[in-house]
Write a protein that holds these residues in place. Structure first.
Motif, short mmCIF file in Angstrom:
data_model
loop_
_atom_site.label_atom_id
_atom_site.label_comp_id
_atom_site.label_asym_id
_atom_site.label_seq_id
_atom_site.Cartn_x
_atom_site.Cartn_y
_atom_site.Cartn_z
N MET A 1 -1.55 10.12 9.70
CA MET A 1 -1.92 9.50 8.42
C MET A 1 -1.36 8.09 8.33
SD MET A 1 -1.20 12.41 5.57
CE MET A 1 -2.29 13.79 5.27
N ALA B 1 -3.67 4.72 8.13
CA ALA B 1 -3.55 3.79 7.00
C ALA B 1 -3.16 2.40 7.51
CB ALA B 1 -2.54 4.30 5.99
N ILE C 1 0.88 -1.17 0.00
CA ILE C 1 0.00 0.00 0.00
C ILE C 1 0.91 1.22 0.00
CG2 ILE C 1 -1.72 1.33 1.28
CD1 ILE C 1 -1.65 -2.30 1.99
N TYR C 2 0.89 1.94 -1.12
CA TYR C 2 1.81 3.05 -1.28
C TYR C 2 1.07 4.36 -1.03
CZ TYR C 2 5.44 6.04 -3.14
OH TYR C 2 6.42 7.00 -3.26
N THR C 3 1.44 5.05 0.05
CA THR C 3 0.72 6.27 0.38
C THR C 3 1.51 7.52 0.05
OG1 THR C 3 1.46 6.15 2.66
CG2 THR C 3 -0.71 5.25 2.17
N GLY C 4 2.78 7.34 -0.35
CA GLY C 4 3.51 8.45 -0.93
C GLY C 4 4.01 9.51 0.05
N ARG D 1 -5.35 4.69 -2.41
CA ARG D 1 -5.51 5.40 -1.14
C ARG D 1 -4.80 6.75 -1.13
NH1 ARG D 1 -6.76 3.06 3.75
NH2 ARG D 1 -6.63 4.63 5.34
N ILE D 2 -3.73 6.84 -1.91
CA ILE D 2 -2.91 8.05 -1.95
C ILE D 2 -3.75 9.27 -2.34
CG2 ILE D 2 -2.14 7.88 -4.37
CD1 ILE D 2 0.70 8.44 -3.40
N ASN E 1 -5.97 10.49 1.08
CA ASN E 1 -5.27 10.62 2.36
C ASN E 1 -5.90 11.63 3.30
OD1 ASN E 1 -3.13 8.79 2.51
ND2 ASN E 1 -1.83 10.01 1.18
N THR F 1 0.99 -3.26 -6.19
CA THR F 1 1.12 -1.92 -5.64
C THR F 1 -0.27 -1.32 -5.57
OG1 THR F 1 3.22 -1.70 -6.82
CG2 THR F 1 2.30 0.30 -5.85
N LEU F 2 -0.71 -1.04 -4.36
CA LEU F 2 -2.05 -0.52 -4.15
C LEU F 2 -1.92 0.99 -3.93
CD1 LEU F 2 -3.25 -3.35 -1.74
CD2 LEU F 2 -3.25 -3.31 -4.24
N GLY F 3 -2.30 1.74 -4.95
CA GLY F 3 -2.01 3.18 -4.94
C GLY F 3 -3.23 4.06 -5.07
N GLN G 1 3.56 12.39 4.54
CA GLN G 1 2.63 11.74 5.45
C GLN G 1 2.89 12.18 6.89
OE1 GLN G 1 0.18 9.15 4.14
NE2 GLN G 1 0.76 10.72 2.67
N HIS H 1 -7.88 10.89 6.85
CA HIS H 1 -7.29 10.04 7.88
C HIS H 1 -7.82 10.32 9.27
CE1 HIS H 1 -4.59 13.07 9.66
NE2 HIS H 1 -4.69 13.61 8.47
#
Lengths: 141, 321
Positions: A51, A55, A41-44, B99-100, B103, B95-97, A47, B106
């Motif tokens: 956050m 996640a 899970i890539y949140t970039g 959610r980005i 954000n 790659t689960l992208g 953060q 949250h």
């Protein structure tokens, strides 16, 4: 350590806490973990500790990979570990990457970060570490 | 350390998010704990409006879903999202992208976002995506939004599993012939032209209207899929989209189609579960020798694969003597 059952891939959050915009390392690691068969899970970028904790909670990840190159690790890591504890996800394996000087690493590990992977890390070493240490939580609530 | 299964279900019923998140992993991995909990919680589902969002990769699905979250939160609703991204056909990794793009929620306890890898299930979904959506429904989230893998022309499963399907289209991917083709364009309850702030969007909107005009008019009281323009990144057109979704929901209810769709969804799910239970049996050790015998006879050309399948089914459904 019990074996991970088939059909239960490792779920790993890859996040960049703080304000530096250098996400190449995080992307290289996300790609490597993906190619190792993990679900990433890539949140970039950018953060906050909250956050990351949110996640980690909602995604129920086994592992959290944090990449930091800003130098703010001594401020951010305690806040992240506190935020994880606050949502009850301090059971996840936390690993770090980026520019964390060797002199700071003992303090970072004392917070509960399992390992620090600096520049020059072999991808395979990080992958093997995660495979060996990712918690198997199958029957716990 | 170990909590019993009823404990987990009770915690989920009490609205505990850590238990919910944990349970969804069990559901996704189809563990015994997950199966029992699904059986227990399924009767509580069926209240939420289940919205499917599908369309091409990079079409702005996740960004649009983020705007839908904003709009439904402004209306005081609790929103859950299940976002599916593809698993590698080579390694099984993903790659689960999605959610980005979401954000910003949250800190909002009334927004729950879960990413799922497709695990090579096909059709733009994972095998247990709908089961995850049912659990979120049972937990009181409404709407539950399911975002598919980026899709092409032929992934239509979501339309059979959602109550309202948003088909996202973006300008710049082809001429009017594309809008004439069979497949995913037929399954949208609402046709969303995202990135509508781009100049080429005018042509796409025209082509979609032309495509609709080429068909016979909809029967009296039928649903005529509207074309809705949005720019998710700029937050434009979202109110119109929310209005179109509400209108579709109202039509589902007034036309009797809602009960029909719920039955169709249930039928699809039962059929899918029978297939997966069968696969589980076939891959399990107890079936091994028996199945190997059938396979051997097919390989030796004694019976056809079709005949063997009939024989196996007959044997499985025969009442035990």
């Amino acid at each position: 350590m019990t074996d991970r059952p088939a059909g239960h891939p490792i779920r790993i959050l890859v996040a960049k806490p703080g304000l530096d915009g250098h996400d190449r390392g995080a992307k290289v690691m996300a790609r490597a973990f993906r190619d190792a068969g993990f679900e990433v899970i890539y949140t970039g970028l950018f953060q906050t500790p909250e956050m990351i904790a949110s996640a980690a909670l909602q995604e129920d990840v086994d592992v959290i990979g944090l990449s930091i190159l800003s130098g703010a690790h001594m401020t951010l890591f305690p806040a992240i570990m506190d935020a994880l504890k606050a949502v009850g996800r301090d059971d996840a394996l936390v690993i770090a990457g980026g520019t964390i000087p060797a002199t700071d690493q003992p303090a970072i590990k004392a917070l509960g970060v399992a390992e620090v992977f600096g520049p020059g890390t072999r991808l395979q070493d990080a992958i093997e570490f995660v495979r060996a240490h990712a918690p198997v939580r199958e029957d716990t609530a | 350390m170990t909590t019993s299964k009823p404990g987990l279900v009770a915690q989920v019923r009490a609205g505990r998010i850590p238990a919910l998140a944990r349970l969804l992993t069990h559901i996704e991995n189809d563990t015994p704990v997950g199966r029992a909990a699904f059986d227990a919680l399924y009767p509580d589902s069926g209240e939420a409006h289940l919205i499917g969002v599908t369309g091409p990769p990079g079409g702005g699905k996740s960004t649009l879903v983020n705007e839908l979250i904003r709009a439904y939160r402004a209306r005081g609703q609790r929103v859950a999202v299940v976002a599916v991204d593809p698993s590698s056909p080579l390694t099984g990794g993903a790659t689960l992208g999605d959610r980005i793009r979401m954000n910003e929620w949250h800190a909002d306890p009334d927004v729950f976002i879960r990413s799922m890898a497709s695990r090579r299930f096909g059709g733009g979904l994972a095998e247990n995506t709908l089961a995850v959506a049912h659990i979120l429904d049972a937990t009181g989230f409404d709407p539950v939004i399911v975002e598919t893998v980026g899709t092409g022309q032929d992934e239509v499963e979501i339309a059979r599993l959602a109550l309202t399907t948003l088909l996202i289209q973006v300008p710049g991917l082809g001429d009017s012939i594309q809008t004439l083709k069979a497949g995913s364009l037929e399954i949208g309850d609402i046709l969303v032209v995202n990135k509508a702030d781009r100049p080429e969007a005018i042509g796409l909107i025209r082509d979609l209207h032309h495509m609709k005009a080429l068909a016979e008019s909809h029967p009296e009281g039928g649903w005529d899929p509207p074309v809705v323009k949005t720019s998710a990144l700029k937050g434009e057109g979202i109110d119109n989209l929310i209005h179109a979704i509400a209108k579709h929901r109202a039509w589902l209810e007034s036309s009797g189609e809602l009960a029909e769709r719920l039955r169709t969804i249930a039928g699809e799910e039962v059929a899918a579960r029978v297939r997966s239970e069968w696969r589980r049996w076939a891959e399990g050790s107890e079936a091994g020798a028996e199945l190997a015998a059938f396979i051997g006879r097919v390989a030796d050309r004694e019976v056809s694969p079709r005949q063997a399948a009939s024989d196996i089914l007959e044997q499985l459904t025969k009442p035990a003597r």
